[in-house]
Design an enzyme around this catalytic site. Structure first.
Site, PDB file in Angstrom:
ATOM      1  N   HIS A  37       0.941  -1.255   0.012  1.00 49.85           N
ATOM      2  CA  HIS A  37       0.020  -0.120   0.092  1.00 49.85           C
ATOM      3  C   HIS A  37       0.870   1.272   0.060  1.00 49.85           C
ATOM      4  CE1 HIS A  37      -2.757  -2.766   2.065  1.00 49.85           C
ATOM      5  NE2 HIS A  37      -3.727  -2.445   0.986  1.00 49.85           N
ATOM      6  N   LYS A 149      -1.189  -6.558  -8.003  1.00 52.49           N
ATOM      7  CA  LYS A 149      -1.752  -7.759  -7.271  1.00 52.49           C
ATOM      8  C   LYS A 149      -2.804  -8.277  -7.334  1.00 52.49           C
ATOM      9  CE  LYS A 149      -2.462  -8.455  -3.028  1.00 52.49           C
ATOM     10  NZ  LYS A 149      -3.912  -9.080  -2.960  1.00 52.49           N
TER      11      LYS A 149
END
Length: 279
Positions: A37, A149
């Site tokens: 993140h 991802k």
């Protein structure tokens, strides 16, 4: 750095920011932030003047008997990480701030979302597109940054943005992995130390598939079989292994040509893991 929960106050913050001639990048998250993140925040900082990170565990993208209730929530820690990385605001609304009690409107993408994770999680992407559309309407970002991802998610959101003429540029950022190759995910918190090492077999299986492709194999069934055989053991149950178009995430059914990726989802013990690799 500001922590904002009210959609109205978030709109006001962005309006003031844009009145100053500044661009805004949004990093949508469900919290439990990890280095993956934070790399998205870095990417956002490189393309926009102001970065907003949303932290919202979205109930509409969880199916029955999924992990909504136990999904990790740690807003104070997340906000500290965002501030350290240079974000200007964290948008952390309550569920009641986003969905009215009688909310009955959804955004649905019907082609890309029907495959891969959409098969085993049939209403998942409806929840994703709906909440992302809501966030775009509140924050009105110039850019939105997502991690690779979740490659199928990026494909779905890009299609939504294209089809609905949304005025935002979708930017992707590479997968971040731990030292064993496991793709970083908030759900990795469910894995103990030994399981984290074992779960790295998912990435190793993808590398085996890529190796076969790099050697010149274009037979989809051979590559998929190698990946499945490489990842399967007593701890791992394969949900899917597919070779897909790298842009649309739609399955490739003939010999490999053009830009493609191998996408995989497995149950590793009680934890659902996804990953992918470009060919």
């Amino acid at each position: 750095m500001k922590i904002i929960s009210s959609p109205e106050k978030m709109k006001a913050f962005v309006a003031e920011t844009k009145a100053q001639g500044k661009t805004v990048a949004l990093v949508p998250t469900m919290g439990a932030l990890h280095e993956g993140h934070l790399s998205l925040i870095d990417k956002a900082k490189s393309i926009a003047d102001v970065v907003v990170v949303s932290v919202f565990v979205n109930p509409t993208q969880f199916g029955p008997n999924e992990d909504f209730d136990k999904y990790p929530r740690q807003l104070e820690e997340d906000a500290s990480k965002c501030e350290a990385r240079g974000a200007e605001a964290v948008f952390a609304p309550a569920v009641s701030d986003i969905y009215a009690p009688d909310a009955s409107t959804y955004v649905v993408e019907e082609q890309i979302s029907a495959n891969l994770c959409g098969k085993s999680r049939p209403k998942h992407f409806r929840g994703v597109t709906t909440v992302v559309a809501i966030l775009f309407n509140i924050v009105k970002p110039d850019f939105a940054v997502f991690g690779e991802k979740d490659a199928q998610q990026i494909s779905v959101i890009k299609r939504m943005v294209r089809d609905l003429f949304m005025d935002v540029e979708i930017v992707s950022s590479p997968i971040v992995r731990d030292e064993n190759g496991l793709a970083l995910s908030s759900r990795n918190k469910y894995l103990d130390t030994v399981e984290r090492v074992g779960a790295a077999r998912v990435h190793r299986a993808l590398l085996e598939g890529k190796r076969l492709s790099d050697e010149g194999c274009t037979n989809i069934d051979r590559i998929k079989a190698l990946v499945i055989n490489s990842v399967t053991n007593a701890k791992t149950r394969v949900i899917y292994v597919e070779i897909v178009d790298a842009e649309t995430s739609l399955p490739v059914n003939e010999a490999i040509k053009g830009k493609t990726r191998i996408s995989i989802a497995v149950w590793f013990g009680q934890t659902r893991l996804i990953d992918n690799i470009l060919l």
